[in-house]
Design an enzyme around this catalytic site. Structure first.
Site, PDB file in Angstrom:
ATOM      1  N   ARG A 178       0.847  -1.199   0.000  1.00  0.00           N
ATOM      2  CA  ARG A 178       0.000   0.000   0.000  1.00  0.00           C
ATOM      3  C   ARG A 178       0.879   1.244   0.000  1.00  0.00           C
ATOM      4  NH1 ARG A 178      -4.831   1.460   4.266  1.00  0.00           N
ATOM      5  NH2 ARG A 178      -3.273   0.843   5.799  1.00  0.00           N
ATOM      6  N   ASP A 465      -4.024   2.740  14.373  1.00  0.00           N
ATOM      7  CA  ASP A 465      -3.192   3.335  13.337  1.00  0.00           C
ATOM      8  C   ASP A 465      -3.776   4.689  12.986  1.00  0.00           C
ATOM      9  OD1 ASP A 465      -5.400   2.834  11.741  1.00  0.00           O
ATOM     10  OD2 ASP A 465      -4.400   1.391  10.443  1.00  0.00           O
TER      11      ASP A 465
END
Length: 565
Positions: A178, A465
Site C-alpha cells: 500500500r 493506526d
C-alpha cells in the site's frame, strides 16, 4: 519501451543512508522522475478539486450517484464516466495466486513485521507505507530494501537482544503493497524543484526493484490504493500503471490493485472507480475506519450528522456502514471482482482469559457477518487472529471466493439516503465524558508515537493506526464545533475543556518531564482539536516535524546530504 526524453532534475534532501544508497539508484530515480514529471500536474489539480468539493460539503452539500449529478445534483465533478452504460463489462480475470484471499493481514514495512506477516498463515500480507508507517526517511528507505529482499526470499532478521533469527517459511502469504495516498508528499525528494508525491515515491521504487523478480516467480506487483475520493483519482492511478508497464516493457495488465473504499464520496462512485481500473483491478475493500473518519470530516459542519462516540459506530448497528457493505459487494460481484471485508483491529488480551474470550467471540461474529454477506475475504491486525478468521471463512466459504456464487443482490437497491444515515444512540449514551477523555488519549498517544517514527500502536487491546486515531480526532473537533454537551454531566465540550484534557494527559504520561515526543504531541493535538478549521489529516500536520529527524543508522558521508541526478 516508452521513450523518456523530457529533462528531469532530481534532488534528494536527506542523509544518504545505507538503505537509500541501495534503493535510490540512478535508474530508479530516473523512473521516479519520469512518473512525477508526467503526472504531478494532474495530482495537484485533483487535490485542488478536493478542496473545492470540501467547501460544497461545508455549505450543506452531500454526494450523489452519478446519474443524480448529471441531472444537476450536488457533490460530483466531471460526470463523464461510462461505467454504467455497458451492463456487460467485467474487471480483468483474477490471477491464480490470488484467487483465494480469504484472510489478509497488514502491518508496517519494518523487517521483522514483514517476515512475521508473510509467515502468519494468512493468504495475503499487505506491507503498508500509509496508515501504519510513519514516513521517516529511514522507515521509507529501509522499508523498500526490506520489500526487495522479501520478494527475493532473502529477508532475515536477528533480534539484537535474544539472538533469535527470523526467516521466511517455504510457503508464505502473497505480498501486496500500500503506497501513501495522493494527498501525501515525500518532501525528502524534489523533481524539477517540486516536492515528490508520496504515492509515486512508494509505488515507483517498489515497482522498479521488484517487477521482473515477481514476474519470474509467477506472481506480479499487487497494490492496495488508499483514500481515493472519486473515479478521476482512480483514473490517475490507472494511467500511472499504464505508463509504468510501458516504461519497463511488461505486459499491459501486469499490475493489479485493490482500492480501499474508505471515503464517503467514493461510496457513491464504486462502479465508476472499478471501471477506471478494470484492466488492473482486484476489487474493492471495506476500509471501515477511514470511511467513518471521512464521513465525519466531510459533514463536520452538518448539525444533523453529528456522530456518536466511535464505540457505537459498529458494522451491525450503523445504517450507513451496512448500506456501504451491501452496495460494495453487489457492485464488485456484478463486475466480476473481489469484495473484501474490513479490519478486525482487536488484538489478544493477555492475562485476562474471560475478556480475551469475549473479544475473540466478537471478532468471530464479525467475520461470520462478513462471509455471510458475501465478502470474499477479510482483514486482521494480528497473526493470532488468522486462524480464527480462516476457520470462519473455511466453514462458510468452501470455494476460493464468492465472486460468482454470492451476488449480494441486497446492495442493488441501496439509496443515497441509506449511505448517509447514522445510527441513533439512546439519549445519555451517545457522547459521554469518558468517551471524550478516551478519544483525547487515543489521538495524543498515536500522535506521540507517529512523531517518534512508529505508525501503529497497541492501545486498549486494539491496534491503533492513523485511520482509527483520525476518527477520534475528527469527532472531538465536530463535537466542539457544534457546542455539544457530554450527556452524563451536561458540560459543554469547549476549547478550554479539550485543552485541559490534553494537558492533563501529557502530565500523566510524562510526570512533567520532557521525554519522548509528548510535549510536542500535546501542542499539536491541542491545536488540531481546538482550532476553527479542521485539518484534513493528522499526518500532514505532523509531517514537517519528522523531516528534521536525524537518521540513526549508517550514513554515507555527503557534504550537505543533498544528492542530485
Amino acid at each position: 519501451m516508452e521513450a523518456r526524453t523530457a529533462p528531469v532534475n532530481i534532488e534528494i534532501h536527506a542523509p544518504i543512508c545505507a538503505a537509500a544508497s541501495e534503493i535510490l539508484t540512478p535508474d530508479s530515480l530516473r523512473f521516479l522522475g519520469y512518473l512525477c514529471h508526467k503526472f504531478e500536474d494532474r495530482r495537484q489539480a485533483l487535490l485542488a478539486a478536493r478542496a473545492s468539493q470540501a467547501l460544497v460539503f461545508d455549505s450543506g452539500g452531500v454526494p450523489h450517484y452519478e446519474g443524480a449529478a448529471k441531472a444537476g445534483g450536488m457533490g460530483m465533478r466531471e460526470p463523464h464516466s461510462k461505467a454504467t452504460e455497458d451492463p456487460h463489462w467485467r474487471c480483468a480475470a483474477v490471477p491464480e495466486d490470488v484467487m483465494d484471499r480469504r484472510v489478509e493481514i497488514t502491518g508496517p514495512v519494518d523487517r521483522k513485521m514483514i517476515i512475521n506477516g508473510l509467515n502468519s498463515g494468512a493468504n495475503v500480507y499487505m506491507a503498508d507505507f500509509e496508515d501504519s508507517t510513519s514516513p521517516t526517511w529511514s522507515n521509507l528507505t529501509e522499508g523498500q530494501r526490506n520489500l526487495r529482499d522479501a520478494t527475493r526470499g532473502k529477508i532475515t532478521y536477528t533480534n539484537p537482544e535474544t539472538g533469535r533469527v527470523y526467516a521466511l517459511k517455504q510457503k508464505t502469504a502473497v505480498l501486496f503493497v500500500r503506497p501513501r495516498g495522493w494527498h501525501l508528499d515525500e518532501a525528502h525528494v524534489t523533481v524539477n524543484g517540486r516536492v515528490v508525491s508520496g504515492s509515486l515515491f512508494d509505488f515507483a521504487l517498489y515497482f522498479y526493484h521488484n517487477v521482473h523478480c515477481l514476474l519470474g516467480k509467477g506472481t506480479r506487483p499487487y497494490f492496495y490504493l488508499p483514500k481515493l475520493e472519486d473515479y478521476l483519482e482512480a483514473r490517475l492511478w490507472n494511467d500511472v500503471f499504464k505508463a509504468a508497464q510501458s516504461y519497463f516493457g511488461v505486459p499491459y495488465g501486469t499490475i493489479r490493485a485493490t482500492v480501499l473504499l474508505e471515503t464517503i464520496t467514493a461510496a457513491f462512485q464504486m462502479e465508476e472507480i472499478l471501471y477506471e481500473l478494470r484492466d488492473h483491478s482486484l476489487g474493492l475493500n471495506c476500509g471501515r475506519w477511514d470511511y467513518l473518519f471521512s464521513y465525519i470530516k466531510k459533514f463536520k459542519c452538518h448539525g444533523d450528522k453529528i456522530a456518536p462516540d466511535r464505540s457505537h459506530l459498529t458494522m451491525t448497528d450503523t445504517p450507513l456502514l451496512k448500506a456501504y457493505v451491501e452496495r460494495l459487494i453487489y457492485i464488485c460481484h456484478k463486475r466480476g471482482t473481489f469484495a473484501m471485508g474490513g479490519m478486525a483491529a482487536q488484538i489478544p488480551i493477555k492475562g485476562d482469559p474471560a475478556a480475551n474470550d469475549a473479544a475473540m467471540a466478537r471478532i468471530k461474529n464479525d467475520k461470520i457477518r462478513e462471509v455471510m454477506a458475501g465478502h470474499d475475504g477479510t482483514w486482521v491486525a494480528h497473526p493470532a487472529l488468522v486462524t480464527l478468521a480462516k476457520s470462519v471463512f473455511d466453514k462458510h466459504m468452501p470455494t476460493p471466493n464468492q465472486i460468482d456464487k454470492n451476488p449480494g443482490m441486497t446492495g442493488k437497491d441501496v439509496t443515497e439516503a441509506d449511505l448517509l444515515k447514522l445510527r441513533i444512540v439512546p439519549k445519555g449514551e451517545a457522547i459521554t465524558s469518558a468517551g471524550l477523555e478516551k478519544g483525547v488519549s487515543i489521538v495524543l498517544a498515536y500522535t506521540e508515537a507517529w512523531l517518534r517514527g512508529i505508525g501503529c500502536i497497541p492501545l486498549n487491546h486494539h491496534m491503533e493506526d492513523a485511520a482509527t486515531a483520525e476518527i477520534s480526532r475528527a469527532q472531538i473537533w465536530q463535537w466542539r464545533y457544534h457546542g455539544v454537551k457530554t450527556e452524563d454531566d451536561g458540560v459543554v465540550i469547549s476549547r478550554e475543556r479539550i485543552s485541559k484534557l490534553v494537558q492533563d494527559e501529557v502530565k500523566r504520561r510524562t510526570g512533567g518531564e520532557d521525554r519522548g515526543k509528548w510535549f510536542l504531541a500535546g501542542k499539536l493535538v491541542e491545536d488540531m482539536l481546538t482550532k476553527e478549521r479542521l485539518d484534513d489529516f493528522l499526518t500532514t500536520v505532523c509531517y514537517p516535524h519528522i523531516l528534521t529527524t536525524q537518521y540513526e543508522g549508517d550514513v554515507i558521508p555527503e557534504d550537505d546530504h543533498v544528492s542530485k541526478l
